[in-house]
Write a protein that holds these residues in place. Sequence first.
Motif, PDB file in Angstrom:
ATOM      1  N   VAL A  35       0.844  -1.208   0.000  1.00 19.52           N
ATOM      2  CA  VAL A  35       0.000   0.000   0.000  1.00 19.52           C
ATOM      3  C   VAL A  35       0.871   1.246   0.000  1.00 19.52           C
ATOM      4  CG1 VAL A  35      -1.646   1.336   1.346  1.00 19.52           C
ATOM      5  CG2 VAL A  35      -1.971  -1.109   1.105  1.00 19.52           C
ATOM      6  N   VAL A  36       1.892   1.264   0.862  1.00 20.86           N
ATOM      7  CA  VAL A  36       2.701   2.471   1.021  1.00 20.86           C
ATOM      8  C   VAL A  36       3.600   2.705  -0.181  1.00 20.86           C
ATOM      9  CG1 VAL A  36       4.537   3.514   2.404  1.00 20.86           C
ATOM     10  CG2 VAL A  36       2.623   2.377   3.535  1.00 20.86           C
ATOM     11  N   LYS A  38       3.388   1.184  -3.318  1.00 24.76           N
ATOM     12  CA  LYS A  38       2.859   1.055  -4.676  1.00 24.76           C
ATOM     13  C   LYS A  38       1.481   1.722  -4.830  1.00 24.76           C
ATOM     14  CE  LYS A  38       2.540  -1.045  -8.840  1.00 24.76           C
ATOM     15  NZ  LYS A  38       3.359  -0.616  -9.955  1.00 24.76           N
ATOM     16  N   VAL A  39       0.529   1.319  -3.995  1.00 19.27           N
ATOM     17  CA  VAL A  39      -0.860   1.727  -4.236  1.00 19.27           C
ATOM     18  C   VAL A  39      -1.039   3.231  -4.048  1.00 19.27           C
ATOM     19  CG1 VAL A  39      -3.233   1.496  -3.445  1.00 19.27           C
ATOM     20  CG2 VAL A  39      -1.785  -0.527  -3.618  1.00 19.27           C
ATOM     21  N   VAL A  40      -0.656   3.743  -2.860  1.00 24.53           N
ATOM     22  CA  VAL A  40      -0.917   5.161  -2.578  1.00 24.53           C
ATOM     23  C   VAL A  40      -0.097   6.089  -3.479  1.00 24.53           C
ATOM     24  CG1 VAL A  40      -0.738   6.950  -0.831  1.00 24.53           C
ATOM     25  CG2 VAL A  40      -1.751   4.751  -0.243  1.00 24.53           C
ATOM     26  N   THR A  42       0.989   5.549  -6.511  1.00 19.18           N
ATOM     27  CA  THR A  42       0.372   5.510  -7.843  1.00 19.18           C
ATOM     28  C   THR A  42      -0.923   6.307  -7.855  1.00 19.18           C
ATOM     29  OG1 THR A  42       1.214   3.265  -7.969  1.00 19.18           O
ATOM     30  CG2 THR A  42      -0.258   3.960  -9.718  1.00 19.18           C
ATOM     31  N   TYR A  43      -1.726   6.065  -6.830  1.00 23.62           N
ATOM     32  CA  TYR A  43      -3.034   6.749  -6.739  1.00 23.62           C
ATOM     33  C   TYR A  43      -2.846   8.269  -6.724  1.00 23.62           C
ATOM     34  CZ  TYR A  43      -7.206   8.550  -4.380  1.00 23.62           C
ATOM     35  OH  TYR A  43      -8.303   9.288  -4.025  1.00 23.62           O
ATOM     36  N   LEU A  44      -1.940   8.747  -5.860  1.00 26.98           N
ATOM     37  CA  LEU A  44      -1.760  10.199  -5.738  1.00 26.98           C
ATOM     38  C   LEU A  44      -1.152  10.791  -7.011  1.00 26.98           C
ATOM     39  CD1 LEU A  44      -0.565  10.563  -2.042  1.00 26.98           C
ATOM     40  CD2 LEU A  44      -2.814  11.057  -2.992  1.00 26.98           C
ATOM     41  N   VAL A  46      -1.471   9.602 -10.060  1.00 21.88           N
ATOM     42  CA  VAL A  46      -2.529   9.636 -11.076  1.00 21.88           C
ATOM     43  C   VAL A  46      -3.473  10.802 -10.816  1.00 21.88           C
ATOM     44  CG1 VAL A  46      -4.629   8.429 -11.794  1.00 21.88           C
ATOM     45  CG2 VAL A  46      -2.469   7.204 -11.705  1.00 21.88           C
ATOM     46  N   LEU A  47      -3.806  10.994  -9.544  1.00 20.49           N
ATOM     47  CA  LEU A  47      -4.741  12.073  -9.176  1.00 20.49           C
ATOM     48  C   LEU A  47      -4.166  13.440  -9.546  1.00 20.49           C
ATOM     49  CD1 LEU A  47      -7.322  11.124  -7.813  1.00 20.49           C
ATOM     50  CD2 LEU A  47      -6.484  12.102  -5.681  1.00 20.49           C
ATOM     51  N   ASP A  48      -2.879  13.646  -9.163  1.00 15.30           N
ATOM     52  CA  ASP A  48      -2.235  14.943  -9.434  1.00 15.30           C
ATOM     53  C   ASP A  48      -2.089  15.180 -10.928  1.00 15.30           C
ATOM     54  OD1 ASP A  48      -2.122  15.269  -6.768  1.00 15.30           O
ATOM     55  OD2 ASP A  48       0.003  14.782  -6.548  1.00 15.30           O
TER      56      ASP A  48
ATOM     57  N   ALA B  64      -3.178  -1.261  -8.561  1.00 16.89           N
ATOM     58  CA  ALA B  64      -2.260  -0.130  -8.696  1.00 16.89           C
ATOM     59  C   ALA B  64      -1.741  -0.043 -10.129  1.00 16.89           C
ATOM     60  CB  ALA B  64      -1.103  -0.278  -7.721  1.00 16.89           C
ATOM     61  N   MET B  67      -4.340   1.582 -12.474  1.00 19.06           N
ATOM     62  CA  MET B  67      -4.732   2.998 -12.308  1.00 19.06           C
ATOM     63  C   MET B  67      -4.041   3.858 -13.365  1.00 19.06           C
ATOM     64  SD  MET B  67      -5.262   3.997  -8.341  1.00 19.06           S
ATOM     65  CE  MET B  67      -3.763   3.338  -7.657  1.00 19.06           C
TER      66      MET B  67
END
Lengths: 183, 271
Positions: A35-36, A38-40, A42-44, A46-48, B64, B67
């Motif tokens: 999560v720390v 890879k997931v977050v 990538t998520y942030l 992509v969002l930015d 991930a 995304m």
Amino acid sequence: MITAAGAPAGIGLFIPPLYDIVLSVACLAVIAFVVVKKVVPTYLTVLDERTAKIEGGLRKAAEAEAQIAEERALAAAQLEQAAADAARAKQEARQDAEAIVADARRKASAEAERLLAAAQAQIAADTKAAEVALRADIGSLATELAERIVGEALTDSALAGRVVDRFLDELSSGVAPTGGERP
Amino acid sequence: MLVVAPALAARLATSEGGFEAPSLDDFFPPAFAFNGSNFFELNRLSLVRIIATVLLVLVLWLGARAMRVVPGRGGNLFEMAVGFVHNSIAGDVLGPKASRRYLPLLATIFFTVLAMNITGVVPLLNIASTSLVSMPLLLALVAFIAFIAAGIKEHGVKGYFASALFPKGPPKLIYIILTPIEFLSTFVLRPATLTIRLMANMISGHFLLVAFFSMTNYLLIGAAWTLKGVSVLSFGAALAFTAFEIFVAVLQAYIFTLLTSVYISLARESH
């Protein structure tokens, strides 16, 4: 391999055995790592990135809109200029036409005046000639009349009246009084 | 599945037509590997926990990877899940800036609780590994450390504990009663309630499901023919409670994560 097990009594239920803690920590560590790392991120990211793209898109749209407005204003100005040019050309043409018409009218009127003057001069000359001829005629006629009156023995006033009448009749009938009656 | 098979076979053998009441023993099955080792003993629940972890990591990894700025179906769905933690849990409580900082922690808690809860309704697994105290306790401990750390980061060690234990306002004498109460509620009851709420929900969920499925089994096979019809009712109830347990699994993950962010928010704001 399988040995008997059972629920611990009382508070034992809330005190985890060591192997369970080890496994829980291991599982949580693995999940947290993914999560720390890879997931977050990538998520942030992509969002930015999306936010930046949307903002960029909006800015581009605004720029394009401004450019369109500018071009539209330019086109309107050009259109106005063209309309003004056309109006001026029309005005000039009208003025030219008026000038031409006025010129033609002036020329025509001068010609007419000239013709009129010539005709009047002709008429005047004719009148003059007629007057001269008439005057000579009247003179001879008057002389003739006078001779006739004098020739007819002025005693007879009735005769004199008749002579005058006849003379006048001859005058009005356009026939020159000749000496038919002359003695 | 190989290691589960003997246990399953044993269970089927004993429960042929009989009603097996659920009990706490369900959560403490015999070990099948490394028996007696203090560190690595494995039993059915350990295995379920490992399976849940592996599947969750797989889902997280694939999610991930899916995304994108312009996402497809999978990416969209996964982003909705992370976005739910980010916006609906962290964002509303912590505000836009802090919700980004605490998203790794909160997302870890949310997905871990959800994955370990949901095994309670997954066929063959059929038990939630959060119904053992170790996992809820560990997560509560993480939340506990997180909100204390957040408070210390915001107000300093002295500042945070002073504001937590001696809230400004009341006359000095009141602190004799107030301070122990504040200590108990903030530093004991918060982690304790986080642990027990999650654990008790999962245990009771398992009991409900076992009770109804076992009752159906008994009514259909073991009971007198006049009672067999009732098994339809008990089976319907079992299905309904399965759906309800899916809801509870998500709800408990949501509550655990929401409370963690609320505690962090309270620690940051206290003055």
